[in-house]
Design a protein around this motif. Sequence first.
Motif: not given
Ligand code: CA
Length: 753
Positions: A533, A592, A624
């Motif tokens: 991530e 994100n 995400e």
């Molecule tokens: Ca996240």
Amino acid sequence: MEHIMLDVGLYISAALCLVFIVQSFKKRTLLGNSLGRVLIMMLIGVVAYYVNYHSTNEYIMYFAESTCHASYDWMLLFMTSFVWELTGHTKHTFLKNFYIVLVSIDSAAILTNPINHFIFSYHIRQGIFNTVALVDPKAFFWMHLLVGCSMIGIIIFMLVRGILTTSRYYRVRYEIVGGLCLLTMLFILVFIYDDRTVIDLSKLFMGVAALFLNVASFDFQPLRLMRNLQNYVDENMSDATIIYDNKGHILKINAKAKSLIAENVRQSRDSLLAYLELEDEENRTIKIINDCTYEVVYKPKYDDRNFYVGSTFIFYDVTENMKRLEREHKVATIDSLTGCYNRAGFMEHADKFIEDKEITGGYVVMVSGIRDFKGINGLYGTRAGDRVLKEIARRFADYSFSVPMLYGRTAEGKFTSILPLDYLDKIVNELSHVQIPIEDEMSVNVNMCHGFVVMSDMTKSVEYYYEIALLALAECKKNVSNIVLEYSDAMAMEQRRTQTLIAEMHEAVEKGEFYIELQPQVDLKTNSVSGAEALVRWNHPTLGKIAPTEFIPLFEENGFISNIDKFVWEKTAETLKMLSDEGAYDGSISVNVSRVDVTAMNVAEEFERIVQKYGIEPERLHIEITESACEGNKEALISMMNSLRDKGFVVEIDDFGSGYSSLNALMELPFDVVKLDMDFMRDKEADFKGGVIVNAMAGMIHDLDARIVVEGVENVDNVKKALGIDGDAAQGYHYSRPIPVEEFVRFVKQYKK
Ligand code: CA
Ligand code: C2E
Ligand code: CA
């Protein structure tokens, strides 16, 4: 000697005629023109008489005497139209033309008389100084007389009519003209019929007549009338006026001034000045006398040579103005909706309140805000919003009967009060959750929160305390469970820090202070790196590393988050490209997407542009988005997720189980991966929304062909727990913290072994 006096008299008379001829024509009015013509004829008469008197030639004397008589004709004709003008009656053109013909015939006969002797014969008489030609009327003289007398008749008729039909104030001018005419006629007749005299008094009189005619025509002002009117105005004026002479004694005073100012005060200028507390120069002041407010204007007067000539006092009654000003002031300080003070009114009365109560401590300034007041307006309508405000104002009003306090509505959904600390709890408790009835037996649940500060330093202004109580309120609002919060210095520091961050965010991007770190995700079955991530970092030059949990909420509030997100996405794509080119890593990285981005831009197109730019496969970018993004615009979110998936991106639901109805999210949102929220790993299952059913949900997720990534895996126990729900991958400190890209490369290599 006498002849010199006569000559001088004639010169003066002629000069006066000349002066007023010029004056009359200069007026450029009908009246001025007709008077000018009258006076020209008078002048001709004077000159002709002078020639007659000074000449010794018989024919010249005859001719001069005839000219005199002809000039009388024209003088009367012009006089008629002059009087017509003066009395303001319409002219009779026919009569006028008729007389022009008559007078022309008559004067032609007179002027040729020296040759044909139709109208009169002449006789020469010895004057004092010289010989004078005089006339002896003959047969036709009656015609000449008739013409002249009929015009005199018209003139007298018009003047008498003027005198009878005009107020006595204006009559004077007709009386003057009439008097002059009669006097002139008298002189002329005496001269014609009394043979003994050779001095034509009428000619000497012409200059004087010219002067009076001019005055009556142009300079006449009904002084008495003006004085009367002036008195009337003075007496009826609501403004009191007093005029003093140069010695300071009263010249004039009107009734209002007499009733307003006591005699001993007004008797002299100096005593009045002292009473009004004015200096002896042009000045004005405000004075309240008998409950009325006056603006007094004092003016000393000087003449053109700067001699003091007197002074005036005018008392303007400004009571109404003052009342209006007061009313306007009230409007400006009162909130029209609730009837309590607005911010300006509150601040204005605050100082007095503190003074009156002799407050030295123990009092607080509190700002009470309605939670989501905009939402109430939006959901129930502004009328309901107004009801809510009125009801809260009413409650404050109730408190103010029993508690020594001041309050006002200082902003849209905010009330500010100054009250004793002892009463704070009671008011805060009663005003935390209020049910306010609106129309149709409905009611709104209003939640309020309060920020307050104790006024410990009375040298500081209420405005100062208000500002910091506002900070406390803003802080209080941040958490839904807060009801009241006292201001602390930390809040101010935090506020300042927040302001700094916001002020510097744009520059920070340009200066490259933002960068990404990668946190690996490990496949729970194969124990190899299955993803990562990308998380943003801000390395501030003076404040050091700032956590995203601090700056991301700020940027979400002001929209700047979209800039940061695009930067992170781009940076991630660049990194993916670089890592696969180097052969270091060809897996995926998740980025994100803030809920703000969903409405701020076309997210799918943006991602498409980015993968094309860096030439990477879309499935290597995982996107995400938190399930709570549903709270905004669900349709937009779903369509965004759909088009991302259509374009080949992998869509992940972040922080699953932490908020919003997770079951709904599962049913409604199109996704490929679910990231279980960290709370699931903590021993907080009791708090975790739907905690127990997560296991069941995990099964459903797999049934939907989606993968599960477990977040916040910090230890072996957590790993077991993740395995327990059949998770596909795990992310957490147990494996690695978020790390710089180079470190991530090493991490990947290590896990391959
Ligand atoms: Ca996240
Ligand atoms: P998130 O998306 O849930 O990101 C995971 C956060 O959990 C990260 O915090 C990460 O450092 C932290 N974390 C990872 N493993 C563990 C663990 O085992 N234990 C604990 N206690 N924490 C762990 P970080 O980097 O501080 O990010 C916080 C939040 O900020 C993120 O939560 C995300 O909501 C937001 N954020 C970070 N970067 C971005 C970004 O580029 N764009 C947007 N829109 N939001 C971002
Ligand atoms: Ca997360």
